[in-house]
Design an enzyme around this catalytic site. Sequence first.
Site, PDB file in Angstrom:
ATOM      1  N   LYS A   1       0.856  -1.183   0.000  1.00  0.00           N
ATOM      2  CA  LYS A   1       0.000   0.000   0.000  1.00  0.00           C
ATOM      3  C   LYS A   1       0.891   1.231   0.000  1.00  0.00           C
ATOM      4  O   LYS A   1       2.065   1.165   0.388  1.00  0.00           O
ATOM      5  CB  LYS A   1      -0.887   0.015   1.253  1.00  0.00           C
ATOM      6  CG  LYS A   1      -2.167   0.802   1.103  1.00  0.00           C
ATOM      7  CD  LYS A   1      -3.234   0.042   0.334  1.00  0.00           C
ATOM      8  CE  LYS A   1      -4.558   0.790   0.319  1.00  0.00           C
ATOM      9  NZ  LYS A   1      -5.627   0.056  -0.344  1.00  0.00           N
TER      10      LYS A   1
ATOM     11  N   GLY B   1     -20.443   6.715   5.055  1.00  0.00           N
ATOM     12  CA  GLY B   1     -19.493   7.008   3.989  1.00  0.00           C
ATOM     13  C   GLY B   1     -20.137   6.735   2.638  1.00  0.00           C
ATOM     14  O   GLY B   1     -20.401   5.583   2.285  1.00  0.00           O
ATOM     15  N   VAL B   2     -20.438   7.796   1.883  1.00  0.00           N
ATOM     16  CA  VAL B   2     -21.173   7.625   0.621  1.00  0.00           C
ATOM     17  C   VAL B   2     -20.331   8.125  -0.558  1.00  0.00           C
ATOM     18  O   VAL B   2     -20.829   8.790  -1.449  1.00  0.00           O
ATOM     19  CB  VAL B   2     -22.541   8.342   0.670  1.00  0.00           C
ATOM     20  CG1 VAL B   2     -23.453   7.641   1.659  1.00  0.00           C
ATOM     21  CG2 VAL B   2     -22.390   9.819   1.042  1.00  0.00           C
ATOM     22  N   GLY B   3     -19.048   7.759  -0.530  1.00  0.00           N
ATOM     23  CA  GLY B   3     -18.178   8.050  -1.657  1.00  0.00           C
ATOM     24  C   GLY B   3     -18.464   7.113  -2.806  1.00  0.00           C
ATOM     25  O   GLY B   3     -19.586   6.600  -2.945  1.00  0.00           O
TER      26      GLY B   3
ATOM     27  N   VAL C   1     -17.588   4.022  -3.449  1.00  0.00           N
ATOM     28  CA  VAL C   1     -17.985   2.653  -3.091  1.00  0.00           C
ATOM     29  C   VAL C   1     -19.313   2.658  -2.344  1.00  0.00           C
ATOM     30  O   VAL C   1     -20.228   1.893  -2.664  1.00  0.00           O
ATOM     31  CB  VAL C   1     -16.899   1.963  -2.255  1.00  0.00           C
ATOM     32  CG1 VAL C   1     -17.377   0.568  -1.814  1.00  0.00           C
ATOM     33  CG2 VAL C   1     -15.603   1.830  -3.048  1.00  0.00           C
TER      34      VAL C   1
END
Length: 367
Positions: A94, A194-196, A198
């Site tokens: 990463k 979290g509504v990014g 994905v």
Amino acid sequence: MISDDLRINDLKKVDPVFGQLSFDDHEQVIFCHDKDTGLKAIIGIHNTVLGPALGGTRMWPYQNEWEALNDVLRLSRGMTLKSAITGLNLGGGKAVIIGDSSTQKTPELMRKFGEFVHSLNGKYITAEDVGMTTEDMDIVREVTPYVTGISENKGGAGNPSPITAFGVFMGMKAAAKFKFGTDVLEDRKIFVQGVGSVGGALIEYLLDEGAKVTITDINKECLEKIAKRYHVDIFDGDFFDEQMDIYAPCALGATINDDTVYRLKTQIIAGAANNQLADENVHGRILKERGILYAPDFLINAGGIINVYAELENYGKQEIMRKTENIFNTTLEIFERSKREDITTNQAAVQIANERIETRKLENSKR
């Protein structure tokens, strides 16, 4: 080299890199710096027994460099486990870039980062993550071939987010099957945090199945946009005391911590965020004791790496979807092992991943 203003006595107060729990036998950690572009990045290569270390690059305004280091170490270890348990011939790595992606990211910075990736000669292959896009990977590709997740019109597999969401959906359905006796999510109350890219894609899958979705996010503009598009409810405030059937963390990690682990009123945790358990041993055990079924994040969010792996193995969308759909079966296997051996679901998943790595290591030693 240590600066003059750091006295010898102060060294005793600094946590050693190799002594960090997150270090966990990493093979290599690379610090990247370029004055002209402002690049400050860290690449973590955790394990390459199964193949080259593949994992995305995250750009985030970390509070300090130790926070960035801890994040990249935890994330790269997670990639090792993710590839191993999913059956991919990849190791875990990463990268993190310290900075605000909305104001500090430039094409020059991305190219310079690509040069550092290239210097590793394929031991690490990068891809997109938080704060990155397929267009950014296209720029990195200008200086190195060791990048995946590039645009489809440039021969890549494209944006991995919808595939990641599909894998999370499969893992969530497996959890429902194990917990409720049916994988149908109709009328289940699900909180998506979290509504990014994905989280937004996951909402579509959930609504198509008839789930009752509530969303929350620190980005109010994005939150309102998603709520308007999908006609879902917004929860404004601390939702950890709210009653729900399924909690889907899809933002940053460590949302299950000393503060929240006893407050959560849910029966299932299944989301896309990496490293959801602040301490996987402590909080995994508490969830088990409380009867909350945890779907290990590094398994059910593996759709993204399956998608970019297609660029290396040259398989198409049909095989990508088949491999991602199989997350359902693997998740059920982990739940069964957890129950059979009376261990946490996270421990069961880690055991399966490590067993594959050790088997490969043994095979390599006999060659």
